[in-house]
Write an enzyme that holds these catalytic residues in place. Structure first.
Site, PDB file in Angstrom:
ATOM      1  N   CYS A   1       2.791  -5.015   6.898  1.00  0.00           N
ATOM      2  CA  CYS A   1       2.458  -4.767   5.496  1.00  0.00           C
ATOM      3  C   CYS A   1       3.607  -4.041   4.808  1.00  0.00           C
ATOM      4  O   CYS A   1       4.522  -3.538   5.443  1.00  0.00           O
ATOM      5  CB  CYS A   1       1.176  -3.948   5.399  1.00  0.00           C
TER       6      CYS A   1
ATOM      7  N   HIS B   1       0.822  -1.212   0.000  1.00  0.00           N
ATOM      8  CA  HIS B   1       0.000   0.000   0.000  1.00  0.00           C
ATOM      9  C   HIS B   1       0.854   1.259   0.000  1.00  0.00           C
ATOM     10  O   HIS B   1       2.061   1.245   0.263  1.00  0.00           O
ATOM     11  CB  HIS B   1      -0.956  -0.008   1.197  1.00  0.00           C
TER      12      HIS B   1
END
Length: 544
Positions: A460, A441
């Site tokens: 992440c 992301h």
């Protein structure tokens, strides 16, 4: 245990005096072999001896293969050892070329036994034992000495291990057994390059290793220093381009550029300044680098040869990402990965969709461990963060909740952050749904990409220039340039599915060799090299 000491664990003990693993002489054994008992049809004494020697501990597939051939021996005939037997023993003796320990397969023991065995029972056991060791060798070479997930639960890799009956059937059918042996190793260029570089570095180690650069003040471009000659020699020893071109007594020009190249190869800031970190990397013992390369050859054996026609490849240790299509890298980007306490796992999956202007559903662990303590102190702690509180489908005002009544064990709420510039996921995320809730992301914290080491996330992967990545991954959508950025600017939450399959591979490699011949080493940010080294030390007699 230091890597220098640990090298003794991975490096094979001498097979015999003045003989290296790649120099086992099977020719002498071929001429002096004692002929085995008469090799006859099934139900002969030798076949019965092989059948009687079958142990319940043998792999079922191996017993099945022997059964299909009525327990006739695999590795010898009435004329002695077959050519395949000699080639198999020689391959096991040369296992060190693949960073495997020849002593695990006892090649010299088989040569000796071929010279001394006389009875049907001796030869039957010889044949079975050689089959077991060949199966072990083939398994280690093709899929690794250890199972990754058994070593570390964060390594969600499950390499295919050879099925014994099929392995031996394919070996028996092969018209060129030498080519068959070569096919057991990973067939990727990455593996072949690292194997070649390991051999070259071993030669350097045998010649005395790398020169040590003495400690001293921080060395910056334009300075003079008595260590320059030593520094130049050290860089030449590691084949750093341009180092040999430097002349004079000033730290400048070609030598500075060579140091920058060395820094690039080792994941350091490429500023040409020789401070504490660069000096430490210059003085890492060559033996430690050999071990690092050996460990990463094991990791390469866990990986598929073919990663797909179109894929994303992110090396967590390198903190970089690349997109490869039809064998060519078409995009690269810096990434931020999980901090050691939140280490990003290793696994592969498929990109399913890209979400522009996403919500951030705050993970339960972050909600309870990071936000709940703040809310207990101040019910308005979420103000200005665009984070809403939900219970089921109903939104609740944070000020109406008695936060002190809740803990990590009874927290019934869901926190969700609205799209926007302050969203923790930035303005776009790349989803490949997986059990670990890991994805790629955007991030509002752009400054972290300027750092050489970028392990700061909760697990992440944050990517630099994410809309350029979107352009690359969604190129088959046939939209006008700037289309995805326009959706971003509109603020509209949009989900886009790629039109072609795109695999995502999250890996952990601390040593590799590029196509241009550059050899790269990275800091073991998660301590996984040490864990793997210990696993290889203890995995000497694992079951097949």
């Amino acid at each position: 245990m230091s890597f220098a000491v640990a090298l003794l664990v991975l490096a094979p003990a001498p097979l015999q005096a003045e003989q290296s693993p790649g120099q086992v002489d099977t020719t002498q054994a071929e001429t002096q072999v004692v002929p085995p008992p008469q090799f006859l049809e099934p139900e002969t004494p030798i076949a019965k001896a092989v059948s009687a020697a079958m142990s319940p501990d043998l792999p079922d597939g191996l017993v099945l293969f022997y059964g299909k051939r009525a327990f006739a021996p695999i590795w010898f005939t009435e004329n002695g050892l077959t050519e395949n037997a000699h080639l198999a023993i020689a391959a096991m003796a040369a296992a060190n070329e693949h960073a495997l320990n020849p002593n695990n397969y006892d090649p010299l023991g088989f040569i000796k036994r071929s010279e001394t065995s006389t009875s049907e029972q001796d030869w039957a056991q010889f044949d079975i034992d050689l089959s077991v060791q060949f199966l072990r060798y083939a398994t280690h070479l093709s899929s690794g000495r250890v199972q990754p997930n058994a070593v570390n639960k964060a390594l969600n890799l499950f390499p295919h291990r050879p099925e014994p009956a099929m392995l031996f059937e394919n070996a028996e059918k092969s018209e060129d057994f030498s080519a068959f042996l070569d096919s057991l190793a990973p067939q990727s260029d990455n593996y072949a390059r690292l194997k070649r570089r390991l051999a070259q570095f071993r030669e350097k180690a045998a010649a005395g290793g790398f020169t040590t650069v003495p400690d001293g003040e921080v060395l910056k471009p334009g300075m003079t220093d008595p260590r320059l000659a030593v520094l130049k020699q050290r860089l030449i020893e590691e084949d750093i381009p341009g180092a040999a071109d430097h002349t004079g007594e000033v730290y400048d020009g070609a030598l500075v550029e060579a140091v920058k190249t060395f820094q690039e190869y080792h994941g350091l800031a490429t500023d040409g300044v020789i401070g504490k970190n660069t000096l430490a990397r210059l003085n890492i013992p060559l033996q430690d680098k050999l071990i690092q390369m050996e460990l990463n050859m094991e990791r390469r054996r866990w990986m598929r040869d073919d990663l797909g026609d179109f894929y994303v490849f992110s090396n967590l240790a390198d903190q970089n990402l690349k997109v490869v299509r039809n064998g060519k890298t078409i995009h690269t980007a810096k990434v931020v990965v999980g901090k050691p306490y939140h280490a990003t796992p290793v696994f592969s999956d498929t990109l399913e969709y890209v979400e522009i202007n996403p919500f951030w559903n705050v993970p339960y662990s972050i909600a309870t461990k990071e936000y709940l303590p703040k809310l207990k102190q101040n019910a308005g702690a979420l103000s200005g963060k665009q984070i809403r509180v939900f219970q089921g489908d109903s939104e609740i005002a944070p000020t109406q909740i008695a936060w002190n009544s809740y803990s990590g064990g009874n927290f019934p709420f869901r926190l969700r952050q609205d799209p926007g510039d302050g969203n923790a996921l930035g303005r776009i995320k790349f989803m490949f749904p997986n059990p670990f809730n890991i994805y790629i992301h955007d991030t509002p914290s752009k400054s972290l990409f300027s750092q050489a080491e970028r392990a700061f996330s909760h697990g992440c992967i944050r990517v630099s220039n994410p809309f350029k990545l979107a352009d690359v991954l969604l190129a088959d959508s046939n939209v006008a340039p700037g289309h995805w950025q326009a959706i971003r600017d509109s603020g509209e939450r949009t989900v886009v599915k790629p039109r072609v399959p795109i695999e995502v591979h999250l890996t952990y490699l601390t040593a590799w060799m590029n196509k241009d011949g550059s050899t790269h080493f990275r800091k073991d940010i998660y301590g996984r090299d040490k864990v793997l080294l210990e696993a290889l030390r203890t995995a000497m007699t694992e079951n097949l």
